[in-house]
Design an enzyme around this catalytic site. Structure first.
Site, PDB file in Angstrom:
ATOM      1  N   ASP A 157     -31.366 -14.994  20.069  1.00 24.70           N
ATOM      2  CA  ASP A 157     -31.795 -13.601  20.176  1.00 24.70           C
ATOM      3  C   ASP A 157     -31.183 -12.821  19.016  1.00 24.70           C
ATOM      4  O   ASP A 157     -30.057 -13.102  18.604  1.00 24.70           O
ATOM      5  CB  ASP A 157     -31.303 -12.979  21.478  1.00 24.70           C
ATOM      6  CG  ASP A 157     -32.040 -13.485  22.704  1.00 24.70           C
ATOM      7  OD1 ASP A 157     -32.856 -14.418  22.577  1.00 24.70           O
ATOM      8  OD2 ASP A 157     -31.783 -12.962  23.801  1.00 24.70           O
TER       9      ASP A 157
ATOM     10  N   HIS B 194     -29.647 -22.196  19.864  1.00 22.75           N
ATOM     11  CA  HIS B 194     -30.470 -23.319  20.318  1.00 22.75           C
ATOM     12  C   HIS B 194     -31.218 -23.962  19.154  1.00 22.75           C
ATOM     13  O   HIS B 194     -31.347 -23.380  18.075  1.00 22.75           O
ATOM     14  CB  HIS B 194     -31.450 -22.835  21.375  1.00 22.75           C
ATOM     15  CG  HIS B 194     -30.784 -22.372  22.639  1.00 22.75           C
ATOM     16  ND1 HIS B 194     -30.873 -23.063  23.826  1.00 22.75           N
ATOM     17  CD2 HIS B 194     -30.008 -21.281  22.900  1.00 22.75           C
ATOM     18  CE1 HIS B 194     -30.187 -22.420  24.766  1.00 22.75           C
ATOM     19  NE2 HIS B 194     -29.660 -21.331  24.221  1.00 22.75           N
TER      20      HIS B 194
ATOM     21  N   SER C 172     -22.484 -12.877  15.523  1.00 23.95           N
ATOM     22  CA  SER C 172     -22.533 -13.181  14.104  1.00 23.95           C
ATOM     23  C   SER C 172     -23.950 -13.470  13.655  1.00 23.95           C
ATOM     24  O   SER C 172     -24.885 -12.794  14.078  1.00 23.95           O
ATOM     25  CB  SER C 172     -21.600 -14.347  13.774  1.00 23.95           C
ATOM     26  OG  SER C 172     -21.362 -14.406  12.391  1.00 23.95           O
TER      27      SER C 172
END
Length: 287
Positions: free
Chosen positions: A90, A147, A251
Protein backbone atom coordinates in the site's frame (compact mmCIF):
# COMPACT_ATOMS: atom_id res chain seq x y z
CA UNK A 1 11.79 27.74 3.50
CA UNK A 2 9.96 25.15 5.60
CA UNK A 3 11.14 22.32 3.31
CA UNK A 4 14.74 23.56 3.41
CA UNK A 5 14.69 23.63 7.22
CA UNK A 6 13.25 20.11 7.32
CA UNK A 7 16.10 18.81 5.15
CA UNK A 8 18.72 20.76 7.11
CA UNK A 9 17.42 19.24 10.34
CA UNK A 10 17.87 15.76 8.88
CA UNK A 11 21.49 16.55 8.03
CA UNK A 12 22.11 17.64 11.63
CA UNK A 13 20.25 14.93 13.55
CA UNK A 14 22.04 11.75 14.76
CA UNK A 15 19.97 9.58 12.42
CA UNK A 16 21.03 6.13 13.61
CA UNK A 17 20.91 6.98 17.32
CA UNK A 18 17.43 8.48 16.96
CA UNK A 19 16.23 5.42 15.04
CA UNK A 20 17.60 3.04 17.70
CA UNK A 21 15.87 5.00 20.47
CA UNK A 22 12.54 4.97 18.62
CA UNK A 23 13.08 1.26 17.95
CA UNK A 24 13.33 0.55 21.69
CA UNK A 25 10.18 2.55 22.38
CA UNK A 26 8.36 0.67 19.60
CA UNK A 27 9.17 -2.66 21.31
CA UNK A 28 8.03 -1.51 24.79
CA UNK A 29 5.43 -3.85 26.30
CA UNK A 30 4.48 -1.64 29.26
CA UNK A 31 0.73 -1.33 28.77
CA UNK A 32 0.23 2.38 29.37
CA UNK A 33 3.34 3.33 27.36
CA UNK A 34 2.55 1.25 24.28
CA UNK A 35 -1.15 2.23 24.35
CA UNK A 36 -0.26 5.92 24.62
CA UNK A 37 2.13 5.62 21.65
CA UNK A 38 -0.31 3.56 19.55
CA UNK A 39 -3.31 5.81 20.17
CA UNK A 40 -1.35 9.01 19.54
CA UNK A 41 -0.03 7.58 16.27
CA UNK A 42 -3.43 6.25 15.19
CA UNK A 43 -5.10 9.64 15.70
CA UNK A 44 -2.20 11.68 14.32
CA UNK A 45 -2.11 9.73 11.04
CA UNK A 46 -5.80 8.71 10.87
CA UNK A 47 -5.00 5.01 10.68
CA UNK A 48 -7.94 2.90 9.45
CA UNK A 49 -8.22 -0.23 11.62
CA UNK A 50 -11.40 -1.55 9.98
CA UNK A 51 -9.46 -3.88 7.64
CA UNK A 52 -7.05 -5.14 10.29
CA UNK A 53 -7.30 -8.75 11.40
CA UNK A 54 -7.25 -7.38 14.96
CA UNK A 55 -9.14 -4.05 14.85
CA UNK A 56 -8.56 -3.15 18.53
CA UNK A 57 -5.32 -1.10 18.58
CA UNK A 58 -4.75 -1.73 22.28
CA UNK A 59 -4.77 -5.51 21.77
CA UNK A 60 -1.29 -5.45 20.22
CA UNK A 61 1.64 -6.38 22.47
CA UNK A 62 3.71 -3.35 21.43
CA UNK A 63 3.78 -0.59 18.84
CA UNK A 64 5.70 -2.63 16.24
CA UNK A 65 3.05 -5.37 16.36
CA UNK A 66 0.39 -2.71 15.76
CA UNK A 67 2.40 -1.09 12.97
CA UNK A 68 3.05 -4.36 11.10
CA UNK A 69 -0.50 -5.63 11.72
CA UNK A 70 -2.00 -8.26 9.45
CA UNK A 71 -5.08 -7.50 7.36
CA UNK A 72 -8.24 -9.55 7.04
CA UNK A 73 -7.81 -12.35 4.46
CA UNK A 74 -10.12 -10.68 1.92
CA UNK A 75 -8.85 -7.12 2.42
CA UNK A 76 -6.46 -7.16 -0.55
CA UNK A 77 -7.76 -9.25 -3.47
CA UNK A 78 -5.03 -10.06 -6.00
CA UNK A 79 -5.29 -9.52 -9.74
CA UNK A 80 -5.11 -13.13 -10.94
CA UNK A 81 -4.75 -12.31 -14.64
CA UNK A 82 -1.70 -13.92 -16.23
CA UNK A 83 1.16 -11.46 -16.59
CA UNK A 84 -0.10 -8.95 -14.03
CA UNK A 85 2.67 -7.26 -12.02
CA UNK A 86 1.19 -6.47 -8.61
CA UNK A 87 1.93 -3.58 -6.29
CA UNK A 88 4.12 -4.92 -3.47
CA UNK A 89 2.58 -2.61 -0.87
CA UNK A 90 0.00 0.00 0.00
CA UNK A 91 1.25 3.52 -0.63
CA UNK A 92 1.81 5.99 -3.43
CA UNK A 93 3.92 5.92 -6.56
CA UNK A 94 6.98 8.08 -5.98
CA UNK A 95 8.23 7.55 -9.54
CA UNK A 96 8.18 4.83 -12.19
CA UNK A 97 9.55 4.44 -15.68
CA UNK A 98 12.60 3.27 -17.62
CA UNK A 99 16.12 2.85 -16.24
CA UNK A 100 18.14 5.07 -18.58
CA UNK A 101 21.92 5.06 -18.92
CA UNK A 102 22.23 3.06 -15.72
CA UNK A 103 20.36 5.67 -13.68
CA UNK A 104 16.98 5.80 -11.94
CA UNK A 105 14.86 8.96 -11.75
CA UNK A 106 14.27 10.27 -8.24
CA UNK A 107 12.56 13.68 -8.44
CA UNK A 108 12.94 17.15 -9.97
CA UNK A 109 15.99 16.44 -12.10
CA UNK A 110 17.65 14.18 -9.52
CA UNK A 111 18.62 10.60 -10.28
CA UNK A 112 20.83 7.93 -8.76
CA UNK A 113 22.99 5.09 -10.02
CA UNK A 114 21.54 1.61 -10.49
CA UNK A 115 24.81 -0.07 -9.48
CA UNK A 116 25.08 2.07 -6.34
CA UNK A 117 21.51 1.22 -5.36
CA UNK A 118 22.30 -2.51 -5.57
CA UNK A 119 25.42 -2.28 -3.41
CA UNK A 120 28.06 -1.08 -5.88
CA UNK A 121 28.28 -4.22 -8.04
CA UNK A 122 28.19 -3.64 -11.83
CA UNK A 123 27.65 -7.38 -12.33
CA UNK A 124 24.58 -7.34 -10.11
CA UNK A 125 23.23 -4.29 -11.91
CA UNK A 126 23.87 -5.57 -15.46
CA UNK A 127 20.60 -7.56 -15.88
CA UNK A 128 18.59 -4.40 -15.12
CA UNK A 129 20.33 -2.02 -17.54
CA UNK A 130 17.70 -0.42 -19.81
CA UNK A 131 15.02 -2.09 -17.72
CA UNK A 132 12.13 -0.61 -15.71
CA UNK A 133 11.68 0.61 -12.15
CA UNK A 134 8.78 1.51 -9.87
CA UNK A 135 9.21 3.27 -6.52
CA UNK A 136 6.38 2.88 -3.97
CA UNK A 137 6.36 5.14 -0.89
CA UNK A 138 4.65 3.82 2.25
CA UNK A 139 3.27 6.61 4.42
CA UNK A 140 2.91 6.19 8.21
CA UNK A 141 -0.81 5.35 7.94
CA UNK A 142 -0.34 2.55 5.36
CA UNK A 143 -0.25 -1.23 5.73
CA UNK A 144 3.45 -2.05 6.14
CA UNK A 145 3.90 -5.60 4.96
CA UNK A 146 5.57 -6.07 1.59
CA UNK A 147 4.35 -8.75 -0.84
CA UNK A 148 5.56 -10.39 -4.04
CA UNK A 149 4.58 -8.70 -7.33
CA UNK A 150 5.10 -12.03 -9.14
CA UNK A 151 6.18 -15.51 -8.14
CA UNK A 152 9.94 -15.63 -7.63
CA UNK A 153 12.78 -17.81 -6.35
CA UNK A 154 15.31 -15.97 -4.21
CA UNK A 155 18.81 -15.70 -5.66
CA UNK A 156 20.50 -13.53 -3.04
CA UNK A 157 19.95 -10.78 -0.50
CA UNK A 158 22.36 -7.93 0.16
CA UNK A 159 22.38 -5.55 3.10
CA UNK A 160 23.72 -2.10 2.17
CA UNK A 161 24.54 0.26 5.07
CA UNK A 162 23.84 3.95 4.72
CA UNK A 163 22.10 7.05 6.02
CA UNK A 164 18.56 7.24 7.36
CA UNK A 165 16.97 10.29 5.74
CA UNK A 166 13.21 10.53 5.50
CA UNK A 167 11.96 9.19 2.16
CA UNK A 168 8.94 11.43 1.66
CA UNK A 169 8.51 13.60 -1.43
CA UNK A 170 10.05 16.68 0.20
CA UNK A 171 13.28 14.84 0.96
CA UNK A 172 13.29 13.04 -2.39
CA UNK A 173 13.15 16.43 -4.12
CA UNK A 174 15.87 17.95 -1.93
CA UNK A 175 18.51 15.29 -1.20
CA UNK A 176 20.75 13.91 -3.96
CA UNK A 177 20.96 10.12 -4.41
CA UNK A 178 18.47 9.62 -1.58
CA UNK A 179 17.53 5.98 -2.21
CA UNK A 180 21.12 5.01 -3.07
CA UNK A 181 22.53 6.56 0.12
CA UNK A 182 19.97 5.32 2.68
CA UNK A 183 20.36 1.95 4.40
CA UNK A 184 18.59 -0.74 2.38
CA UNK A 185 18.05 -4.43 1.77
CA UNK A 186 18.28 -5.76 -1.78
CA UNK A 187 16.51 -9.04 -2.61
CA UNK A 188 17.02 -10.46 -6.10
CA UNK A 189 14.61 -13.08 -7.42
CA UNK A 190 14.48 -15.22 -10.55
CA UNK A 191 11.01 -15.06 -12.10
CA UNK A 192 9.34 -16.27 -15.28
CA UNK A 193 9.86 -12.74 -16.62
CA UNK A 194 13.58 -12.64 -15.86
CA UNK A 195 15.36 -11.23 -12.81
CA UNK A 196 13.49 -8.96 -10.39
CA UNK A 197 14.99 -6.89 -7.60
CA UNK A 198 13.03 -5.69 -4.59
CA UNK A 199 14.87 -2.98 -2.67
CA UNK A 200 13.52 -2.20 0.80
CA UNK A 201 14.84 1.24 1.74
CA UNK A 202 15.30 2.26 5.38
CA UNK A 203 14.48 5.76 6.58
CA UNK A 204 14.47 8.12 9.55
CA UNK A 205 13.21 6.29 12.69
CA UNK A 206 12.59 3.05 10.78
CA UNK A 207 13.25 0.56 13.56
CA UNK A 208 13.99 -2.40 11.32
CA UNK A 209 13.50 -4.30 8.07
CA UNK A 210 12.46 -7.95 8.13
CA UNK A 211 12.20 -10.73 5.54
CA UNK A 212 10.08 -13.84 5.92
CA UNK A 213 13.08 -16.11 5.34
CA UNK A 214 15.63 -14.38 7.58
CA UNK A 215 13.81 -12.27 10.19
CA UNK A 216 15.12 -8.81 11.08
CA UNK A 217 18.12 -7.69 9.07
CA UNK A 218 20.59 -5.32 10.73
CA UNK A 219 24.23 -6.40 10.28
CA UNK A 220 26.85 -4.31 12.08
CA UNK A 221 28.77 -3.47 8.92
CA UNK A 222 30.07 -0.42 7.11
CA UNK A 223 30.16 -2.20 3.75
CA UNK A 224 27.56 -4.09 1.71
CA UNK A 225 27.12 -7.65 2.94
CA UNK A 226 25.73 -10.57 0.95
CA UNK A 227 23.46 -12.28 3.47
CA UNK A 228 22.26 -15.24 1.40
CA UNK A 229 22.95 -16.56 -2.07
CA UNK A 230 22.50 -19.70 -4.14
CA UNK A 231 19.79 -21.51 -2.21
CA UNK A 232 20.40 -24.89 -3.88
CA UNK A 233 19.91 -26.82 -0.65
CA UNK A 234 16.87 -24.98 0.68
CA UNK A 235 15.41 -22.82 -2.11
CA UNK A 236 13.10 -19.97 -1.13
CA UNK A 237 10.23 -19.60 -3.60
CA UNK A 238 7.48 -17.12 -2.81
CA UNK A 239 4.19 -17.11 -4.67
CA UNK A 240 2.66 -14.02 -6.25
CA UNK A 241 0.98 -12.01 -3.50
CA UNK A 242 2.82 -13.78 -0.66
CA UNK A 243 4.43 -11.70 2.08
CA UNK A 244 8.19 -11.24 1.59
CA UNK A 245 9.02 -8.71 4.31
CA UNK A 246 7.89 -5.82 6.44
CA UNK A 247 8.97 -2.41 7.76
CA UNK A 248 8.98 -1.49 11.43
CA UNK A 249 7.92 2.08 10.67
CA UNK A 250 7.41 3.22 7.11
CA UNK A 251 9.65 3.57 4.11
CA UNK A 252 9.94 2.74 0.40
CA UNK A 253 10.06 -0.28 -1.92
CA UNK A 254 11.80 -0.08 -5.30
CA UNK A 255 11.05 -2.72 -7.95
CA UNK A 256 13.46 -3.41 -10.81
CA UNK A 257 12.90 -5.53 -13.91
CA UNK A 258 15.11 -6.19 -16.93
CA UNK A 259 14.92 -4.68 -20.41
CA UNK A 260 11.57 -5.18 -22.18
CA UNK A 261 10.27 -7.34 -19.32
CA UNK A 262 7.31 -5.22 -18.18
CA UNK A 263 5.17 -2.25 -19.16
CA UNK A 264 3.71 -0.06 -16.41
CA UNK A 265 0.08 1.04 -16.44
CA UNK A 266 -0.19 4.32 -18.34
CA UNK A 267 -2.64 5.66 -15.75
CA UNK A 268 0.02 5.55 -13.00
CA UNK A 269 2.12 8.65 -12.40
CA UNK A 270 4.01 10.20 -9.49
CA UNK A 271 1.58 10.55 -6.60
CA UNK A 272 -0.86 7.83 -7.73
CA UNK A 273 -2.26 5.84 -4.81
CA UNK A 274 -1.78 2.07 -4.94
CA UNK A 275 -2.76 -0.87 -2.77
CA UNK A 276 -1.08 -4.23 -2.40
CA UNK A 277 -2.38 -6.59 -5.06
CA UNK A 278 -3.37 -3.86 -7.51
CA UNK A 279 -1.87 -4.16 -10.98
CA UNK A 280 1.13 -1.88 -11.58
CA UNK A 281 1.80 -3.22 -15.05
CA UNK A 282 1.90 -6.23 -17.34
CA UNK A 283 4.64 -8.59 -18.37
CA UNK A 284 5.71 -8.26 -21.98
CA UNK A 285 5.29 -11.78 -23.33
CA UNK A 286 6.21 -12.79 -26.90
CA UNK A 287 3.24 -13.00 -29.22
Amino acid sequence: MKDALFILLQHLLPQHLLSRLVGRLAECRTTWVKNLFINWFRKRYRVDMSQAQEPNPEAYEHFNAFFTRALKPDARPLDSETGAILSPADGAISQLGPIEHGRIFQAKGRSYGLSTLLGGSPERAAPFINGSFATVYLSPRDYHRVHMPVTGTLRETIYVPGDLYSVNQVTAAGVDNLFARNERLVAIFDTEYGPMAMVLVGAMIVAGIETVWNGQVAPASKRPVVLDRNFEQTPVTLEKGAEMGRFKLGSTVILLFGADAVSWQESLTAGSSVTMGRTLGRANTPE
